[in-house]
Design a protein around this motif. Structure first.
Motif, PDB file in Angstrom:
ATOM      1  N   VAL A   1       0.829  -1.200   0.000  1.00 32.29           N
ATOM      2  CA  VAL A   1       0.000   0.000   0.000  1.00 32.29           C
ATOM      3  C   VAL A   1       0.866   1.254   0.000  1.00 32.29           C
ATOM      4  CG1 VAL A   1      -1.673   1.342   1.330  1.00 32.29           C
ATOM      5  CG2 VAL A   1      -1.987  -1.122   1.062  1.00 32.29           C
ATOM      6  N   ASN A   2       1.919   1.246   0.796  1.00 32.84           N
ATOM      7  CA  ASN A   2       2.813   2.408   0.845  1.00 32.84           C
ATOM      8  C   ASN A   2       3.484   2.656  -0.502  1.00 32.84           C
ATOM      9  OD1 ASN A   2       2.312   2.984   3.536  1.00 32.84           O
ATOM     10  ND2 ASN A   2       3.993   1.719   4.283  1.00 32.84           N
TER      11      ASN A   2
ATOM     12  N   GLN B   1      -6.332   0.282  -2.450  1.00 35.34           N
ATOM     13  CA  GLN B   1      -7.276  -0.118  -1.419  1.00 35.34           C
ATOM     14  C   GLN B   1      -7.223  -1.631  -1.218  1.00 35.34           C
ATOM     15  OE1 GLN B   1     -11.597   0.706  -2.015  1.00 35.34           O
ATOM     16  NE2 GLN B   1     -11.410   1.617   0.015  1.00 35.34           N
ATOM     17  N   ILE B   2      -7.384  -2.063   0.041  1.00 36.34           N
ATOM     18  CA  ILE B   2      -7.446  -3.482   0.371  1.00 36.34           C
ATOM     19  C   ILE B   2      -8.910  -3.894   0.484  1.00 36.34           C
ATOM     20  CG2 ILE B   2      -6.862  -5.241   2.086  1.00 36.34           C
ATOM     21  CD1 ILE B   2      -4.463  -3.502   2.854  1.00 36.34           C
ATOM     22  N   ILE B   3      -9.262  -5.026  -0.159  1.00 35.99           N
ATOM     23  CA  ILE B   3     -10.643  -5.518  -0.172  1.00 35.99           C
ATOM     24  C   ILE B   3     -10.653  -6.963   0.315  1.00 35.99           C
ATOM     25  CG2 ILE B   3     -12.659  -6.017  -1.598  1.00 35.99           C
ATOM     26  CD1 ILE B   3     -11.650  -3.848  -3.530  1.00 35.99           C
ATOM     27  N   LEU B   4     -11.469  -7.244   1.313  1.00 36.93           N
ATOM     28  CA  LEU B   4     -11.630  -8.612   1.802  1.00 36.93           C
ATOM     29  C   LEU B   4     -12.682  -9.326   0.968  1.00 36.93           C
ATOM     30  CD1 LEU B   4     -11.284 -10.980   3.763  1.00 36.93           C
ATOM     31  CD2 LEU B   4     -12.968  -9.873   5.258  1.00 36.93           C
ATOM     32  N   ALA B   5     -12.245 -10.323   0.195  1.00 34.46           N
ATOM     33  CA  ALA B   5     -13.143 -11.196  -0.570  1.00 34.46           C
ATOM     34  C   ALA B   5     -12.839 -12.610  -0.092  1.00 34.46           C
ATOM     35  CB  ALA B   5     -12.897 -11.050  -2.066  1.00 34.46           C
ATOM     36  N   THR B   6     -13.597 -13.090   0.876  1.00 33.30           N
ATOM     37  CA  THR B   6     -13.245 -14.279   1.641  1.00 33.30           C
ATOM     38  C   THR B   6     -13.136 -15.522   0.773  1.00 33.30           C
ATOM     39  OG1 THR B   6     -14.333 -13.362   3.589  1.00 33.30           O
ATOM     40  CG2 THR B   6     -13.897 -15.729   3.591  1.00 33.30           C
ATOM     41  N   GLY B   7     -12.065 -16.273   0.990  1.00 34.43           N
ATOM     42  CA  GLY B   7     -11.821 -17.497   0.245  1.00 34.43           C
ATOM     43  C   GLY B   7     -10.904 -17.249  -0.936  1.00 34.43           C
ATOM     44  N   GLU B   8      -9.934 -18.134  -1.144  1.00 35.85           N
ATOM     45  CA  GLU B   8      -9.012 -17.963  -2.254  1.00 35.85           C
ATOM     46  C   GLU B   8      -9.708 -18.259  -3.588  1.00 35.85           C
ATOM     47  OE1 GLU B   8      -5.314 -19.954  -1.776  1.00 35.85           O
ATOM     48  OE2 GLU B   8      -5.019 -19.244   0.272  1.00 35.85           O
ATOM     49  N   ILE B   9      -9.189 -17.660  -4.647  1.00 36.25           N
ATOM     50  CA  ILE B   9      -9.747 -17.860  -5.979  1.00 36.25           C
ATOM     51  C   ILE B   9      -9.569 -19.312  -6.425  1.00 36.25           C
ATOM     52  CG2 ILE B   9      -9.475 -17.249  -8.417  1.00 36.25           C
ATOM     53  CD1 ILE B   9     -10.889 -15.125  -6.802  1.00 36.25           C
TER      54      ILE B   9
END
Length: 508
Positions: free
Chosen positions: A87-88, A104-112
């Motif tokens: 991010v930095n 931006q960090i987005i939580l999308a639970t579970g790996e692809i």
């Protein structure tokens, strides 16, 4: 601010994707920056969760880092430190002179994972629940899983290599549409390579142990059979002489392992795709292809043939924010008026690591330049380009078994194919209670761009006009010594597509 998806953005995303600080199971994309409404607090500081309500758009573009678990932000941890470094490095990244972009960090639970359906995959329960305890009494059974004659897009299929006795318990996916081979104009079916191919990697990514190809598959009892296609894909074991057989695998887009891509960034994967021949009639005389309806999608209201969207139209999807539609084996028709599930664009330029079968071992492939789509809770108000617009979403934009379905956009009143659905997030698993299946629903679906798929496979959209089919007796295989990553070989003036390894030679 316009969402400008240009080569500069692609290069930034590639750099982020290959950065050692990107935590395992994470992926990146280019979309819009989000914030929480004043009346709602964030899921955790510095990130947005796809599960949360009251998420609003800032109307500005953002680089996106998707993480599979909230534990990645626990401090101190290796993942949180790595994310902070990313991010930095990329926040306020300057491009095109004076333009800058946030991260931006987005939580999308579970790996692809790729979305082929196994014997225990999601059957179609409550489409509004994030955490699902699977109950056979409430399973839905859309018509997409039934036998459909004549064929339409969005229906269940399987192949020899993914059905018993060639595979334990079998598996199924979706035939996305009927299209045409660009060279011969023959009608062919389109799906993902992982839906119909046992091992989709280039031959030089494999060893010579137990060679596999699509010409002479061998099961545990040494039965030899070509890779036929069956519809419906729900009937196991399959019968090559039965009425469910509709065609045979012709070619697919081979893949590189992620290790090969890391070593050489010119080795690109952007298409999980395959085509197969189609017969005119089944063994019982049922019509397989109808020139007045087989270009349609099962359960969707649009009855005209659909062209492929142009590269410029796909690049501009974040700005045009069109209504999206899809019809798949598992979740059925979505997006069309009268259906339960609207769909919309979430991001473009997505790069993600996706596991595929490499000689019996799940092996990561680095997939690039993908489309991410979601199921908004209110399609009418979902408008990422608009400041303050709601962007809250619901579960199951796609799920296991929907692999191979088409992603369609309403572009100025014309429905056009923009992508081929192949993967998404979410997590099926078994909790300690024996016999109870539990899953975390998908929040994001991923599709390969149709311009990449068409270029890689040599296909074009079918207009519904009368066209020939492939005579399976004319399919010829040629061999060369060793292994390689040559996708197309010209032999005596004819093009041959790589389809695996064999010890039975017919040299070019």
């Amino acid at each position: 601010m316009a969402f400008e998806y240009k080569d500069e953005i692609k290069n930034i995303l590639l750099s982020m994707s290959l950065d050692d600080n990107l935590p395992t199971g994470s992926w990146v994309g280019y979309g819009f920056e989000m914030e929480y409404s004043a009346s709602s607090s964030g899921y955790f500081d510095g990130a947005i969760s796809m599960w949360d309500e009251y998420i609003l758009s800032t109307g500005t573009a953002s680089l996106q880092i998707y993480i599979p678990s909230s534990s990645y932000l626990d401090s101190p941890s290796r993942e949180s430190a790595s994310l902070a470094s990313l991010v930095n490095e990329y926040t306020n990244y300057v491009w095109s002179g004076s333009n800058s972009i946030s991260t931006q960090i987005i939580l999308a639970t579970g790996e692809i994972s790729s979305f082929i359906c196994s014997a225990t995959c999601y059957k179609g329960e409550n489409p509004w629940v994030w955490n699902n305890i699977l109950n056979a009494a409430t399973f839905q059974n859309p018509s997409n899983r039934q036998t459909q004659r004549p064929l339409k897009g969005g229906i269940s299929i399987t192949s020899t290599s993914h059905s018993t006795p060639f595979a334990n318990a079998g598996g199924s996916g979706t035939m996305g549409l009927v299209c045409q081979d660009s060279a011969s104009n023959a009608l062919v079916g389109l799906t993902n390579n992982h839906v119909v191919i046992k091992d989709p990697f280039y031959t030089n990514q494999r060893t010579y142990v137990n060679p596999q190809n699509e010409y002479d598959l061998v099961d545990s009892s040494n039965t030899i059979e070509p890779d036929f296609i069956y519809q419906t894909g729900e009937s196991q074991p399959v019968n090559p002489s039965g009425p469910n057989k509709i065609g045979r695998v012709l070619r697919y887009v081979p893949l590189y392992t992620s290790a090969s891509t890391a070593a050489n960034s010119t080795k690109i994967n952007n298409s999980d795709a395959a085509i197969f021949s189609l017969a005119c009639t089944s063994s019982t005389g049922a019509t397989i292809i109808d020139f007045t309806s087989s270009f349609q999608q099962l359960g969707l209201t649009y009855t005209s043939s659909m062209p492929f969207a142009s590269t410029a139209e796909i690049n501009n999807l974040l700005n045009t924010n069109p209504e999206l539609y899809s019809s798949g084996r598992t979740t059925g028709p979505k997006g069309s008026p009268g259906t339960l599930c609207p769909l919309r664009i979430f991001s473009v330029g997505v790069n993600s690591y996706v596991p595929y079968n490499l000689q019996g071992t799940q092996t990561l492939a680095f997939m690039q330049d993908l489309i991410a789509f979601v199921k908004p809770d209110n399609s009418a108000s979902y408008s990422p380009p608009t400041l303050g617009a709601s962007v809250a979403v619901c579960p199951y934009p796609a799920w296991a078994g929907d692999s191979g379905s088409t992603l369609i956009a309403n572009i100025s009143g014309v429905w056009k194919i923009v992508g081929l659905v192949f993967a998404g997030d979410g997590m099926p698993y078994n909790p300690p209670v024996t016999g109870v299946y539990y899953e975390i629903a998908s929040s994001i679906g991923l599709a390969c761009r149709i311009d990449h798929v068409a270029s890689q496979l040599g296909i074009k959209a079918w207009t519904g006009s009368i066209a020939p089919v492939v005579d399976e007796n004319t399919i010829v295989y040629k061999t060369v010594s060793g292994s390689n990553d040559t996708k197309i070989l010209n032999c005596s003036g004819s093009n041959y597509y790589q389809v695996g390894l064999t010890e039975k030679h017919n040299f070019c």
